[in-house]
Design a protein around this motif. Structure first.
Motif, PDB file in Angstrom:
ATOM      1  N   ILE A 356      29.498  31.903  35.377  1.00  0.00           N
ATOM      2  CA  ILE A 356      30.204  30.932  35.640  1.00  0.00           C
ATOM      3  C   ILE A 356      31.621  31.318  35.907  1.00  0.00           C
ATOM      4  O   ILE A 356      32.487  30.998  36.979  1.00  0.00           O
ATOM      5  CB  ILE A 356      30.124  29.713  34.671  1.00  0.00           C
ATOM      6  CG1 ILE A 356      28.823  29.074  34.773  1.00  0.00           C
ATOM      7  CG2 ILE A 356      31.520  28.744  34.710  1.00  0.00           C
ATOM      8  CD1 ILE A 356      28.633  27.967  33.615  1.00  0.00           C
ATOM      9  N   TYR A 357      31.920  32.047  35.150  1.00  0.00           N
ATOM     10  CA  TYR A 357      33.431  32.574  35.037  1.00  0.00           C
ATOM     11  C   TYR A 357      33.567  33.731  36.043  1.00  0.00           C
ATOM     12  O   TYR A 357      34.624  33.792  36.633  1.00  0.00           O
ATOM     13  CB  TYR A 357      33.778  33.010  33.656  1.00  0.00           C
ATOM     14  CG  TYR A 357      33.628  31.924  32.818  1.00  0.00           C
ATOM     15  CD1 TYR A 357      34.551  30.642  32.815  1.00  0.00           C
ATOM     16  CD2 TYR A 357      32.784  32.111  31.799  1.00  0.00           C
ATOM     17  CE1 TYR A 357      34.295  29.730  31.898  1.00  0.00           C
ATOM     18  CE2 TYR A 357      32.919  30.871  30.621  1.00  0.00           C
ATOM     19  CZ  TYR A 357      33.571  29.912  30.741  1.00  0.00           C
ATOM     20  OH  TYR A 357      33.241  28.863  30.016  1.00  0.00           O
ATOM     21  N   TRP A 358      32.560  34.481  36.203  1.00  0.00           N
ATOM     22  CA  TRP A 358      32.732  35.565  37.229  1.00  0.00           C
ATOM     23  C   TRP A 358      32.855  34.688  38.859  1.00  0.00           C
ATOM     24  O   TRP A 358      33.453  35.246  39.840  1.00  0.00           O
ATOM     25  CB  TRP A 358      31.595  36.551  37.165  1.00  0.00           C
ATOM     26  CG  TRP A 358      31.997  37.652  36.321  1.00  0.00           C
ATOM     27  CD1 TRP A 358      31.338  37.758  35.147  1.00  0.00           C
ATOM     28  CD2 TRP A 358      32.896  38.757  36.717  1.00  0.00           C
ATOM     29  NE1 TRP A 358      32.074  38.956  34.750  1.00  0.00           N
ATOM     30  CE2 TRP A 358      32.920  39.599  35.471  1.00  0.00           C
ATOM     31  CE3 TRP A 358      33.698  39.202  37.812  1.00  0.00           C
ATOM     32  CZ2 TRP A 358      33.615  40.856  35.413  1.00  0.00           C
ATOM     33  CZ3 TRP A 358      34.243  40.262  37.794  1.00  0.00           C
ATOM     34  CH2 TRP A 358      34.093  41.093  36.640  1.00  0.00           C
ATOM     35  N   LYS A 359      32.053  33.600  38.919  1.00  0.00           N
ATOM     36  CA  LYS A 359      32.131  32.819  40.152  1.00  0.00           C
ATOM     37  C   LYS A 359      33.484  32.330  40.164  1.00  0.00           C
ATOM     38  O   LYS A 359      33.664  32.474  41.436  1.00  0.00           O
ATOM     39  CB  LYS A 359      31.047  31.786  40.037  1.00  0.00           C
ATOM     40  CG  LYS A 359      31.039  31.225  41.271  1.00  0.00           C
ATOM     41  CD  LYS A 359      29.733  29.797  41.335  1.00  0.00           C
ATOM     42  CE  LYS A 359      29.833  29.067  42.645  1.00  0.00           C
ATOM     43  NZ  LYS A 359      28.832  28.114  42.790  1.00  0.00           N
ATOM     44  N   LYS A 360      34.026  31.882  39.493  1.00  0.00           N
ATOM     45  CA  LYS A 360      35.456  31.744  39.442  1.00  0.00           C
ATOM     46  C   LYS A 360      36.489  32.752  39.919  1.00  0.00           C
ATOM     47  O   LYS A 360      37.339  32.436  40.877  1.00  0.00           O
ATOM     48  CB  LYS A 360      36.038  30.761  38.272  1.00  0.00           C
ATOM     49  CG  LYS A 360      37.195  30.328  37.956  1.00  0.00           C
ATOM     50  CD  LYS A 360      37.560  29.991  36.741  1.00  0.00           C
ATOM     51  CE  LYS A 360      39.203  29.324  36.610  1.00  0.00           C
ATOM     52  NZ  LYS A 360      39.377  28.551  35.485  1.00  0.00           N
ATOM     53  N   ILE A 361      36.126  33.880  39.227  1.00  0.00           N
ATOM     54  CA  ILE A 361      36.998  34.940  39.673  1.00  0.00           C
ATOM     55  C   ILE A 361      36.856  35.387  41.225  1.00  0.00           C
ATOM     56  O   ILE A 361      37.732  35.574  41.899  1.00  0.00           O
ATOM     57  CB  ILE A 361      36.620  36.169  38.826  1.00  0.00           C
ATOM     58  CG1 ILE A 361      37.182  35.813  37.571  1.00  0.00           C
ATOM     59  CG2 ILE A 361      37.471  37.522  39.493  1.00  0.00           C
ATOM     60  CD1 ILE A 361      36.710  37.049  36.359  1.00  0.00           C
ATOM     61  N   PHE A 362      35.569  35.244  41.763  1.00  0.00           N
ATOM     62  CA  PHE A 362      35.243  35.782  42.912  1.00  0.00           C
ATOM     63  C   PHE A 362      35.687  34.526  43.845  1.00  0.00           C
ATOM     64  O   PHE A 362      36.395  34.968  45.081  1.00  0.00           O
ATOM     65  CB  PHE A 362      33.927  35.988  43.326  1.00  0.00           C
ATOM     66  CG  PHE A 362      33.440  37.417  42.709  1.00  0.00           C
ATOM     67  CD1 PHE A 362      33.700  38.245  43.736  1.00  0.00           C
ATOM     68  CD2 PHE A 362      32.728  37.586  41.671  1.00  0.00           C
ATOM     69  CE1 PHE A 362      33.409  39.693  43.256  1.00  0.00           C
ATOM     70  CE2 PHE A 362      32.466  38.809  41.381  1.00  0.00           C
ATOM     71  CZ  PHE A 362      32.746  39.837  42.065  1.00  0.00           C
ATOM     72  N   THR A 363      35.799  33.364  43.555  1.00  0.00           N
ATOM     73  CA  THR A 363      36.037  32.250  44.525  1.00  0.00           C
ATOM     74  C   THR A 363      37.640  32.564  44.629  1.00  0.00           C
ATOM     75  O   THR A 363      38.238  31.939  45.457  1.00  0.00           O
ATOM     76  CB  THR A 363      35.950  30.819  43.806  1.00  0.00           C
ATOM     77  OG1 THR A 363      34.312  30.765  43.585  1.00  0.00           O
ATOM     78  CG2 THR A 363      36.031  29.465  44.822  1.00  0.00           C
ATOM     79  N   LEU A 364      38.377  32.527  43.317  1.00  0.00           N
ATOM     80  CA  LEU A 364      39.812  32.764  43.568  1.00  0.00           C
ATOM     81  C   LEU A 364      40.338  33.854  44.242  1.00  0.00           C
ATOM     82  O   LEU A 364      41.027  33.600  45.256  1.00  0.00           O
ATOM     83  CB  LEU A 364      40.258  32.987  42.139  1.00  0.00           C
ATOM     84  CG  LEU A 364      40.347  31.738  41.135  1.00  0.00           C
ATOM     85  CD1 LEU A 364      40.791  32.273  39.847  1.00  0.00           C
ATOM     86  CD2 LEU A 364      41.464  30.865  41.505  1.00  0.00           C
ATOM     87  N   ALA A 365      39.701  34.854  44.446  1.00  0.00           N
ATOM     88  CA  ALA A 365      39.812  36.053  45.070  1.00  0.00           C
ATOM     89  C   ALA A 365      39.619  35.582  46.888  1.00  0.00           C
ATOM     90  O   ALA A 365      40.421  36.072  47.522  1.00  0.00           O
ATOM     91  CB  ALA A 365      39.005  37.040  44.744  1.00  0.00           C
ATOM     92  N   ARG A 366      38.685  35.053  46.959  1.00  0.00           N
ATOM     93  CA  ARG A 366      38.359  34.724  48.322  1.00  0.00           C
ATOM     94  C   ARG A 366      39.435  33.753  49.116  1.00  0.00           C
ATOM     95  O   ARG A 366      39.699  33.809  50.096  1.00  0.00           O
ATOM     96  CB  ARG A 366      36.850  34.176  48.530  1.00  0.00           C
ATOM     97  CG  ARG A 366      35.942  35.206  48.239  1.00  0.00           C
ATOM     98  CD  ARG A 366      34.349  34.671  48.582  1.00  0.00           C
ATOM     99  NE  ARG A 366      33.327  35.573  48.174  1.00  0.00           N
ATOM    100  CZ  ARG A 366      32.570  35.429  47.119  1.00  0.00           C
ATOM    101  NH1 ARG A 366      32.889  34.428  46.357  1.00  0.00           N
ATOM    102  NH2 ARG A 366      31.913  36.559  46.832  1.00  0.00           N
ATOM    103  N   GLU A 367      39.447  32.617  48.192  1.00  0.00           N
ATOM    104  CA  GLU A 367      40.571  31.514  48.520  1.00  0.00           C
ATOM    105  C   GLU A 367      41.945  32.006  48.857  1.00  0.00           C
ATOM    106  O   GLU A 367      42.805  31.821  49.424  1.00  0.00           O
ATOM    107  CB  GLU A 367      40.831  30.505  47.404  1.00  0.00           C
ATOM    108  CG  GLU A 367      39.446  29.864  47.349  1.00  0.00           C
ATOM    109  CD  GLU A 367      39.548  28.808  46.245  1.00  0.00           C
ATOM    110  OE1 GLU A 367      40.554  28.937  45.183  1.00  0.00           O
ATOM    111  OE2 GLU A 367      38.726  27.851  46.184  1.00  0.00           O
ATOM    112  N   HIS A 368      42.415  33.170  48.203  1.00  0.00           N
ATOM    113  CA  HIS A 368      43.521  33.897  48.419  1.00  0.00           C
ATOM    114  C   HIS A 368      43.653  35.212  49.054  1.00  0.00           C
ATOM    115  O   HIS A 368      44.565  36.139  48.958  1.00  0.00           O
ATOM    116  CB  HIS A 368      44.301  33.978  46.675  1.00  0.00           C
ATOM    117  CG  HIS A 368      44.511  32.889  46.070  1.00  0.00           C
ATOM    118  ND1 HIS A 368      43.711  32.185  45.378  1.00  0.00           N
ATOM    119  CD2 HIS A 368      45.610  31.974  46.187  1.00  0.00           C
ATOM    120  CE1 HIS A 368      43.965  31.029  44.862  1.00  0.00           C
ATOM    121  NE2 HIS A 368      45.247  31.019  45.507  1.00  0.00           N
ATOM    122  N   ASN A 369      42.512  35.520  49.943  1.00  0.00           N
ATOM    123  CA  ASN A 369      42.455  36.701  50.556  1.00  0.00           C
ATOM    124  C   ASN A 369      42.634  38.088  49.868  1.00  0.00           C
ATOM    125  O   ASN A 369      43.225  38.843  50.219  1.00  0.00           O
ATOM    126  CB  ASN A 369      43.481  36.593  51.806  1.00  0.00           C
ATOM    127  CG  ASN A 369      42.987  37.520  52.886  1.00  0.00           C
ATOM    128  OD1 ASN A 369      41.888  37.864  53.132  1.00  0.00           O
ATOM    129  ND2 ASN A 369      43.911  38.073  53.583  1.00  0.00           N
TER     130      ASN A 369
END
Length: 449
Positions: A356-369
């Motif tokens: 769950i928390y790693w998904k959040k990390i990867f999502t944040l990274a993608r959203e902010h390029n």
């Protein structure tokens, strides 16, 4: 009398002018050069409130370093003590060494906080992107090493222990809150505070030299050469009962025992097993070791991280000797055991929480390029290192097998490790070099496209 007042007025005005001059000078230098700057937490926490402090991991290190460069690339090094630079000075941490390897041309942020769980790390990354520290005009690379503290995730146990520690300095915290709110906006105050803390750390290290010299003498060093855990423990206890050691205070004896345990620099699970067995034997002699909550927590964590030594065996030793320590420490240890027991029985659920928390990390990274580099740990944290490697492959992110690099390196554990849970300056430098090479390769590949 009049002359005295005039002199005092001149002195006072001169002092104000000097401070203002230094303040503006620092602001100019920090803006124009690559001097280290100070990053203040994005989130605000009421540290005078124990419950609030228990929910935060920021109070551990209320200012984090930014090493500033002029190029548009910014590297966010985020994680736990391996990122923070545990057991060494700030200029030996791998983020600072990485900054030097880029010749101070790129900005590197040390967002490592000791004992952070993956959940806390994900939250800290989110806080950064929400802050005015983030710029959409920059390119970001996120270097993440996370998961070693996850065995204590879920019950906020890490924070509870720290909340107990922070309550001991309640008055100082309340006072510090009031002063920080005003003075922390001035660079002069920030620099003086940073220098004072660094000086204190160095003085503390010098103060401990006498005990370290005592520890390194022939009698105690000889105990390391014993072949079995029982022989090592018997040797250490016998030595500490000698007249020269018997005069030491209780705290000094505990220090020597902990240093004895930490002296074991191990890459292999079998070697770390020896550390845990030594601890279990020494607790019988010095039960006050169980009052060192972080020591107990780390050892319980090592059992899980490396799949070594029966958890029930370690639990039995702790519970057997609990009646010999302070009541507050008994409660903390019981919580540690209870929480660790839960995750030992629910490994799949633990990995589900991590997901769950790693998904959040990867999502944040993608959203902010932003690009992500996942790194595993230099020590044989089998379950966590395996999880991180599988995760990186599944997400298609860059991965650095730090454990393999350390294991195969010709310098070996004696040079690369400071103890069985922290790197030496040489070890942190190896992490920095490996990450530097990876980021340079990523940059070349992007240019090739």
């Amino acid at each position: 009398m009049k002359n005295w007042k005039t002199k005092f007025t001149i002195f006072f005005l001169s002092l104000i002018v000097s401070v203002v001059t230094v303040e503006f000078g620092l602001r100019y230098l920090i803006k124009q050069t690559n001097l280290p700057r100070i990053y203040h937490d994005v989130a605000e926490y009421n540290l005078s409130d124990r419950e609030s402090a228990g929910k935060s991991d920021y109070y551990r290190d209320r200012s984090m370093e930014i090493y500033g460069g002029k190029e548009p690339l910014e590297i966010l090094c985020i994680g736990d003590s391996f990122t923070n630079g545990g057991n060494t000075f700030w200029d030996n941490s791998y983020p600072y060494k990485l900054y030097l390897k880029f010749n101070k041309k790129v900005t590197v942020r040390n967002l490592g906080v000791c004992a952070s769980t993956t959940e806390q790390i994900a939250t800290r990354l989110e806080d950064f992107y929400k802050s005015n520290q983030y710029s959409s005009e920059k390119k970001y690379v996120i270097a993440v090493m996370a998961g070693s503290a996850d065995v204590f995730a879920g019950s906020e146990l890490v924070q509870k222990i720290s909340a107990l520690n922070i309550s001991k300095e309640q008055k100082w915290v309340e006072m510090n809150q009031k002063t920080d709110s005003f003075f922390s906006q001035f660079y002069f105050y920030k620099v003086v505070t940073l220098l004072a803390q660094d000086l204190k750390n160095r003085i503390d290290k010098v103060d401990s030299v006498t005990e370290q010299v005592t520890f390194s003498n022939q009698e105690l060093s000889a105990c390391h050469s014993a072949k079995t855990s029982k022989e090592r423990v018997d040797c250490l206890i016998k030595t500490l009962k000698m007249e020269s050691y018997n005069k030491l205070s209780q705290g000094s004896k505990e220090y020597l025992i902990i240093r004895f345990l930490l002296e074991k620099k191990a890459f292999k699970s079998s070697e770390v097993t020896e550390v845990i067995r030594d601890f279990m034997g020494l607790v019988e002699y010095q039960p006050q070791l169980l009052e060192r909550d972080y020591l107990v927590m780390n050892l319980l964590g090592l059992v899980k991280l490396q799949d070594i030594v029966s958890f029930e065996e370690l639990k039995a030793v702790i519970e057997k000797n609990s009646h010999r320590i302070a009541l507050e420490a008994q409660k903390v240890n019981q919580e540690l055991i209870s929480n660790a027991s839960y995750w030992y029985d629910n490994l799949e659920k633990l990995n589900g929480e991590r997901d769950i928390y790693w998904k959040k990390i990867f999502t944040l990274a993608r959203e902010h390029n932003s690009s992500i580099v996942v790194m595993n740990y230099p020590l044989p944290y089998q379950s966590t290192n395996g999880y991180l490697q599988t995760l990186a492959k599944k997400e298609g992110s860059e991965f650095i097998d730090v454990e393999k690099i350390f294991t195969l390196h010709q310098k070996g554990a004696d040079v690369l490790l400071d103890d069985w849970e922290h790197c030496s300056p040489e070890g942190y430098d190896l992490i920095a070099q490996t990450l530097y090479d990876k980021i340079e390769l990523m940059s070349q590949e992007r240019k090739g496209k």
